[in-house]
Design a protein around this motif. Structure first.
Motif, short mmCIF file in Angstrom:
data_model
loop_
_atom_site.label_atom_id
_atom_site.label_comp_id
_atom_site.label_asym_id
_atom_site.label_seq_id
_atom_site.Cartn_x
_atom_site.Cartn_y
_atom_site.Cartn_z
N HIS A 16 11.61 -62.24 -3.72
CA HIS A 16 12.60 -61.36 -3.08
C HIS A 16 12.27 -59.96 -3.19
O HIS A 16 11.69 -59.29 -3.90
CB HIS A 16 13.62 -62.06 -3.25
CG HIS A 16 13.90 -61.82 -4.43
ND1 HIS A 16 14.96 -60.06 -4.96
CD2 HIS A 16 13.83 -62.07 -5.51
CE1 HIS A 16 14.96 -60.26 -6.19
NE2 HIS A 16 13.76 -61.76 -6.31
N ALA A 17 12.08 -58.83 -1.46
CA ALA A 17 12.50 -57.63 -1.82
C ALA A 17 13.41 -57.46 -3.04
O ALA A 17 14.38 -57.74 -3.43
CB ALA A 17 12.78 -57.03 -0.70
N GLU A 18 13.81 -56.01 -3.51
CA GLU A 18 14.66 -55.65 -4.87
C GLU A 18 15.97 -55.93 -4.24
O GLU A 18 17.22 -55.69 -4.36
CB GLU A 18 13.87 -54.30 -5.55
CG GLU A 18 14.95 -53.39 -6.35
CD GLU A 18 14.28 -52.31 -6.91
OE1 GLU A 18 14.75 -52.73 -7.99
OE2 GLU A 18 13.34 -51.75 -6.02
N TRP B 237 7.82 -74.71 -6.58
CA TRP B 237 7.25 -74.30 -5.69
C TRP B 237 7.68 -72.63 -5.49
O TRP B 237 8.98 -72.43 -6.62
CB TRP B 237 8.64 -75.11 -4.99
CG TRP B 237 7.84 -76.00 -4.49
CD1 TRP B 237 6.99 -76.75 -3.47
CD2 TRP B 237 8.76 -77.94 -5.04
NE1 TRP B 237 6.94 -78.13 -3.94
CE2 TRP B 237 8.21 -78.68 -4.08
CE3 TRP B 237 9.31 -77.67 -5.53
CZ2 TRP B 237 8.52 -80.01 -4.75
CZ3 TRP B 237 10.04 -79.37 -6.52
CH2 TRP B 237 8.82 -80.00 -6.01
N THR B 238 6.96 -71.99 -4.80
CA THR B 238 7.12 -70.51 -5.19
C THR B 238 8.05 -70.04 -3.53
O THR B 238 6.99 -70.38 -2.20
CB THR B 238 5.89 -69.59 -5.22
OG1 THR B 238 5.31 -69.78 -6.40
CG2 THR B 238 6.15 -68.54 -4.81
N ILE B 239 9.13 -69.67 -3.54
CA ILE B 239 9.63 -69.55 -2.44
C ILE B 239 9.26 -67.53 -2.32
O ILE B 239 9.97 -67.43 -2.91
CB ILE B 239 11.34 -69.83 -2.39
CG1 ILE B 239 11.06 -71.52 -2.63
CG2 ILE B 239 12.06 -69.31 -0.82
CD1 ILE B 239 12.92 -72.24 -3.15
N LEU B 240 9.07 -67.95 -1.16
CA LEU B 240 9.25 -65.79 -0.36
C LEU B 240 10.39 -65.99 0.64
O LEU B 240 10.25 -66.37 2.01
CB LEU B 240 7.82 -65.82 0.41
CG LEU B 240 6.14 -66.18 -0.35
CD1 LEU B 240 5.54 -66.07 0.47
CD2 LEU B 240 6.13 -65.17 -1.97
N LEU B 241 10.62 -65.41 -0.15
CA LEU B 241 12.19 -64.63 1.06
C LEU B 241 11.86 -63.58 2.25
O LEU B 241 12.11 -62.57 1.99
CB LEU B 241 13.94 -64.15 0.07
CG LEU B 241 14.68 -64.60 1.08
CD1 LEU B 241 15.13 -66.10 0.98
CD2 LEU B 241 15.70 -63.81 -0.52
N LEU B 242 11.92 -64.55 3.16
CA LEU B 242 11.69 -63.34 4.52
C LEU B 242 12.32 -62.87 5.73
O LEU B 242 12.84 -63.43 6.20
CB LEU B 242 10.20 -64.49 5.34
CG LEU B 242 9.24 -64.90 4.88
CD1 LEU B 242 8.82 -65.33 5.96
CD2 LEU B 242 8.11 -64.53 3.97
N ARG C 289 8.52 -54.57 3.37
CA ARG C 289 8.27 -52.34 3.67
C ARG C 289 7.69 -52.64 2.04
O ARG C 289 7.63 -51.14 2.16
CB ARG C 289 9.89 -52.49 3.46
CG ARG C 289 10.22 -52.39 4.63
CD ARG C 289 11.94 -51.97 4.65
NE ARG C 289 12.28 -52.42 6.19
CZ ARG C 289 13.54 -52.33 6.82
NH1 ARG C 289 14.29 -51.87 5.67
NH2 ARG C 289 13.73 -53.03 7.64
N ASP C 290 7.35 -52.63 1.03
CA ASP C 290 7.15 -52.53 -0.04
C ASP C 290 5.58 -53.55 -0.32
O ASP C 290 5.78 -54.46 0.06
CB ASP C 290 7.74 -52.05 -1.62
CG ASP C 290 8.13 -52.94 -2.16
OD1 ASP C 290 6.96 -54.07 -2.39
OD2 ASP C 290 8.87 -53.28 -2.79
N THR C 291 4.34 -52.77 -1.26
CA THR C 291 2.95 -52.94 -1.18
C THR C 291 3.73 -53.75 -2.52
O THR C 291 2.62 -55.15 -2.96
CB THR C 291 2.04 -52.50 -1.59
OG1 THR C 291 2.23 -50.63 -0.79
CG2 THR C 291 0.06 -52.38 -2.36
#
Length: 234
Positions: free
Chosen positions: A84-86, A133-138, A144-146
């Motif tokens: 997830h993003a910070e 499993w790897t969950i990508l929190l969209l 927004r960040d690299t």
């Protein structure tokens, strides 16, 4: 690795638990997988000697330097990790609680709970390869960040290059601030995403997080760790 209540402290990009979580991974998998892996597995050895033998148990055991592996704290292969993003730490914690308590999918971890003070690549390696499993929190923040972009590309490559990791990357649009489909990178649009606002969300969760898949990955993970530990001792 013990899983307990998270106590999040401030730390750039990755935060720490009151107890540090570490997901041990290894330098090798089954030969066919290890040749293909894009993510290096390392540092298993640095965790293998961290448990001290109580003084009473040292008496009469001349030359003993460490406890047998069976007596050391049991390491845990996680059900899932949420990348997830910070700025989305609170939302990630909410989703973690939802999956663990409402659906009984545990143990899981969010990336902010990975040990602080370690390299981000090492934490990413441990998180992705130490869970089923790897969950990508969209969310709107995720791309927004690299660093977040690197996380999802690396996770996708890992799932492609390792047979047992196939279909292990799960994009998820949460209730709060979800990333619109039209803004979603093409690579992620090809994967069916978990849609929390959808009425079919419980069915999606049940279909994806199958115990048999977890057990298969857990077995491979244990075999790999044992192999690396034997090589280290030798």
């Amino acid at each position: 690795m013990g899983i307990g209540k998270s106590k999040i402290d401030s730390c750039p990009l990755s935060l720490s638990l009151s107890k540090s979580h570490s997901v041990d991974t290894s330098q090798r998998h089954h030969e066919s997988d290890s040749k293909k892996s894009e993510i290096s597995l390392r540092d298993v050895a640095e965790h293998s000697n961290t448990t001290e033998v109580p003084t009473g148990e040292q008496e009469g055991t001349e030359g003993a330097e460490e406890m047998p592996e069976e007596q050391a704290e049991e390491e845990v292969f996680l059900k899932f990790v949420i990348l997830h993003a910070e700025d989305d730490t609170d939302e990630a914690l909410r989703v973690q609680d939802l999956l663990q308590n409402d659906f009984g999918i545990r143990p899981g971890i969010i990336f902010a709970e990975m040990p602080c003070g370690r390299q981000h690549l090492q934490n990413l390696d441990d998180a992705v390869n130490g869970s089923a499993w790897t969950i990508l929190l969209l969310t709107e923040n995720f791309l927004r960040d690299t660093w977040c972009k690197f996380q999802f590309y690396t996770s996708l490559m890992n799932s492609v290059n390792r047979h047992h990791k196939y279909n292990s990357v799960i994009p998820m649009r949460p209730l709060n601030n979800p990333l619109p489909r039209e803004k979603t990178p093409f690579a992620l649009r090809t994967i069916n995403a978990l849609e929390e606002e959808s009425r079919g969300f419980p069915t999606q969760v049940e279909r994806i997080f199958q115990e048999s898949v977890y057990k298969t990955q857990q077995t491979i993970w244990k075999e790999t760790r044992n192999m690396v530990q034997r090589q280290f001792i030798a």
